[in-house]
Design an enzyme around this catalytic site. Structure first.
Site, PDB file in Angstrom:
ATOM      1  N   LYS A   1       0.813  -1.218   0.000  1.00  0.00           N
ATOM      2  CA  LYS A   1       0.000   0.000   0.000  1.00  0.00           C
ATOM      3  C   LYS A   1       0.851   1.275   0.000  1.00  0.00           C
ATOM      4  O   LYS A   1       0.446   2.294  -0.557  1.00  0.00           O
ATOM      5  CB  LYS A   1      -0.959   0.004   1.199  1.00  0.00           C
ATOM      6  CG  LYS A   1      -2.108  -0.986   1.078  1.00  0.00           C
ATOM      7  CD  LYS A   1      -3.043  -0.894   2.284  1.00  0.00           C
ATOM      8  CE  LYS A   1      -3.814  -2.195   2.499  1.00  0.00           C
ATOM      9  NZ  LYS A   1      -5.169  -2.193   1.991  1.00  0.00           N
TER      10      LYS A   1
ATOM     11  N   GLU B   1      -2.702   6.841   8.188  1.00  0.00           N
ATOM     12  CA  GLU B   1      -3.494   7.656   7.273  1.00  0.00           C
ATOM     13  C   GLU B   1      -4.485   8.474   8.061  1.00  0.00           C
ATOM     14  O   GLU B   1      -4.973   8.029   9.104  1.00  0.00           O
ATOM     15  CB  GLU B   1      -4.310   6.741   6.337  1.00  0.00           C
ATOM     16  CG  GLU B   1      -3.749   6.596   4.964  1.00  0.00           C
ATOM     17  CD  GLU B   1      -4.538   5.622   4.097  1.00  0.00           C
ATOM     18  OE1 GLU B   1      -5.701   5.305   4.407  1.00  0.00           O
ATOM     19  OE2 GLU B   1      -3.959   5.172   3.092  1.00  0.00           O
TER      20      GLU B   1
ATOM     21  N   ARG C   1      -6.368  -8.277  -9.074  1.00  0.00           N
ATOM     22  CA  ARG C   1      -7.043  -9.569  -9.306  1.00  0.00           C
ATOM     23  C   ARG C   1      -8.482  -9.311  -9.701  1.00  0.00           C
ATOM     24  O   ARG C   1      -8.934  -8.168  -9.731  1.00  0.00           O
ATOM     25  CB  ARG C   1      -7.050 -10.375  -8.007  1.00  0.00           C
ATOM     26  CG  ARG C   1      -7.674  -9.545  -6.880  1.00  0.00           C
ATOM     27  CD  ARG C   1      -7.869 -10.318  -5.620  1.00  0.00           C
ATOM     28  NE  ARG C   1      -8.055  -9.425  -4.489  1.00  0.00           N
ATOM     29  CZ  ARG C   1      -9.186  -8.846  -4.153  1.00  0.00           C
ATOM     30  NH1 ARG C   1     -10.271  -9.056  -4.867  1.00  0.00           N
ATOM     31  NH2 ARG C   1      -9.262  -8.041  -3.112  1.00  0.00           N
TER      32      ARG C   1
END
Ligand code: ADP
Ligand code: ADP
Ligand code: MG
Length: 489
Positions: A116, A200, A292
């Site tokens: 990430k 975050e 995916r």
């Protein structure tokens, strides 16, 4: 050209992949654990091989064993589904080394998307706005606290390797931070054996809006519209819909272009999903790429008219994108409900065991992707997702009412399911009006409202039973009184 695909997965997604392969005349190889010997995917595939014990580490995550089956069965490609090895770049690399066509992005691109922090950095470079947060990984809990105070609580602690709602935690103050840090680290290590944490800003009252993207090996990139996935529990999606009620044509095209830039920036190939949070003021912030096929891909199939598994196979075959962005049109409205085996009132705890009987909904604009059949078993070893109920309509209202009818039609004996909760949600005015946010369930007290709905339903049933008994006794009395006088009309 791909002629035989090994499906390194189980459940509904294994069946989904087999379905398209069959339609394309491609042979399929299923693998299964002890627990899945009687599963449908084992019966539906052209060939099936046992690969180990029930625990995923001993079967569906056993790379060497799966490679062995791939080589001995003569499969020339592998479809990883979602979960399990689908985003494991070591496995993608192992396939590359053995000249097996991995239906998905390259190992290098997957490695970048799977982290990430690295991915956010690449996005910033490509001009894609990301959620404000730590400039890099945090060293320890103390470092995390310093950054949290800088950007201001509440914050989200995330393991860069997290996924499926695991390895992320909201923390509201210094006091909560240490516990949060420990649990994120623990969850991440339990899931993937390693942990690295970023901080975050926690964005309040946001929507989860993601874009389906596709990029071929020749650098052609398209987006296949957005999906709104704001109805969640524990940061995991429950209900998805497309189009999003807050995305207009202009926004769709503008964010869609950012998504194509993002895919180019990480040299992505095949299908993927770029996830964003949309703040209340309409700003979009990138959160991650899922490298995916996504669980909720059927809603995109409904509105685009495409078979996304076929598109994956075509791209893996090296074919150029069969259409351009301007050829894609969005048609109608689609909704997906993830039918989980869980008890809403026990904090969504899994509910497992035999399912003696089921009735699977069907009808115009109704699709159900499921591994269920009468007499099957819901295993405690795997994901609680039993079925994906998907509806399409020319209008949102048609799609919503078809969903409500299909939920009524769905009968699963033996385990608790999320079906009653979905009836309450789909029937609520907040859902109808599109007042969605990732805290939807808590914000509108949906679990309490479900309890009320169930109580009302019980009372109505009891009243109906009493009324029926009364009517019968009246009828019986009239027959007795009228005896000997012949039949009265
Ligand atoms: P998505 O939006 O596709 O659900 P997530 O990142 O939320 O993406 O999670 C991927 C999916 O993979 C989830 O539904 C998760 O529950 C599923 N998953 C994770 N581990 C497994 C597993 N062992 N077996 C089956 N599915 C799994
Ligand atoms: P995962 O890899 O588990 O899918 P994500 O980063 O995609 O993790 O986040 C999953 C969910 O957590 C999002 O859909 C959203 O509901 C919530 N979330 C993630 N990051 C934030 C944030 N910074 N602020 C608010 N909510 C967030
Ligand atoms: Mg996510």
């Amino acid at each position: 050209m791909i002629e035989k695909v090994l499906i390194a997965n189980r459940g509904e997604i294994a069946l989904r992949v087999i379905r398209t392969c069959r339609a394309l005349g491609i042979k399929t190889v299923a693998v299964y654990s002890d627990e899945d010997a009687n599963s449908l995917h084992v019966k539906q595939a052209t060939e099936s091989y046992h690969i180990g014990e029930a625990a995923p580490a001993k079967s569906y995550l056993n790379q060497e064993k799966i490679l062995e089956v791939m080589l001995s069965s003569g499969a020339d490609a592998i479809h990883p589904g979602y979960g399990f090895l689908s985003e494991n770049d070591d496995f993608a690399r192992l396939c590359e080394k053995n000249k097996i066509n991995f239906i998905g992005p390259s190992a290098d691109s997957m490695n970048l998307c799977g982290d990430k922090m690295k991915c956010k950095a690449a996005m910033l470079k490509a001009g894609v706005p990301t959620v404000p947060g730590s400039p890099g990984l945090v060293k320890d809990a103390k470092d995390a606290a310093r950054i949290a105070n800088d950007i201001g609580y509440p914050v989200m602690l995330k393991s860069v390797y997290g996924g499926g709602g695991r390895g992320i935690r909201i923390v509201n103050n210094d006091k909560e931070l240490h516990g949060g840090y420990e649990s994120v680290t623990g969850e991440s290590i339990a899931a993937v054996g390693k942990s690295a944490i970023l901080v975050e800003k926690f964005l309040e009252k946001t929507r989860h809006i993601e874009y389906q993207m596709a990029r071929d090996m020749h650098g052609n990139t398209v987006h296949i519209f957005e999906r709104e996935c704001s109805i969640q529990r524990r940061n995991q999606k429950l209900i998805e819909q497309t189009p999003s009620p807050v995305v207009d044509e202009e926004t769709r095209a503008r964010i869609g272009q950012l998504v194509c830039n993002a895919a180019d920036a990480v040299d992505y190939t095949n299908l993927g999903t770029a996830e964003f949070l949309r703040a209340d003021n309409g700003e979009f912030y990138f959160i991650e790429i899922n490298a995916r096929l996504q669980v909720e891909h059927p809603i995109t199939e409904y509105v685009s008219g495409l078979d996304l598994v076929k598109l994956q196979i075509d791209i893996a075959n090296g074919e150029p994108m069969p259409f351009r962005q301007e050829d894609l049109r969005m048609n109608g409205y689609a909704i997906e409900c993830r039918i989980n085996a869980e008890d809403t009132f026990l904090d969504f705890a899994p509910s497992t065991g035999p399912v003696p009987d089921v009735n699977i909904p069907a009808g115009p604009g109704v699709r159900c992707d499921t591994y269920l059949y009468p007499g099957c078993t819901v295993s405690p070893f795997y994901d609680s997702l039993m079925a994906k109920l998907v509806t399409w309509g020319q209008t949102f209202e048609e799609s919503r009412s078809r969903m409500l009818a299909a939920l009524d039609d769905f009968y699963i004996q033996g385990v608790e399911t999320s079906i009653p909760l979905y009836k309450t949600i789909l029937g609520s005015k907040e859902y109808k009006n599109g007042n969605l946010s990732t805290d939807f369930l808590k914000r509108y007290g949906m679990v309490d409202r479900l309890a009320e709905d169930l109580k009302k339903e019980k009372e109505l049933k009891a009243e109906a039973a009493v009324a029926a008994a009364m009517a019968y006794s009246e009828y019986f009395k009239s027959r007795v009184q009228g005896a000997g006088q012949g039949w009265k009309r």
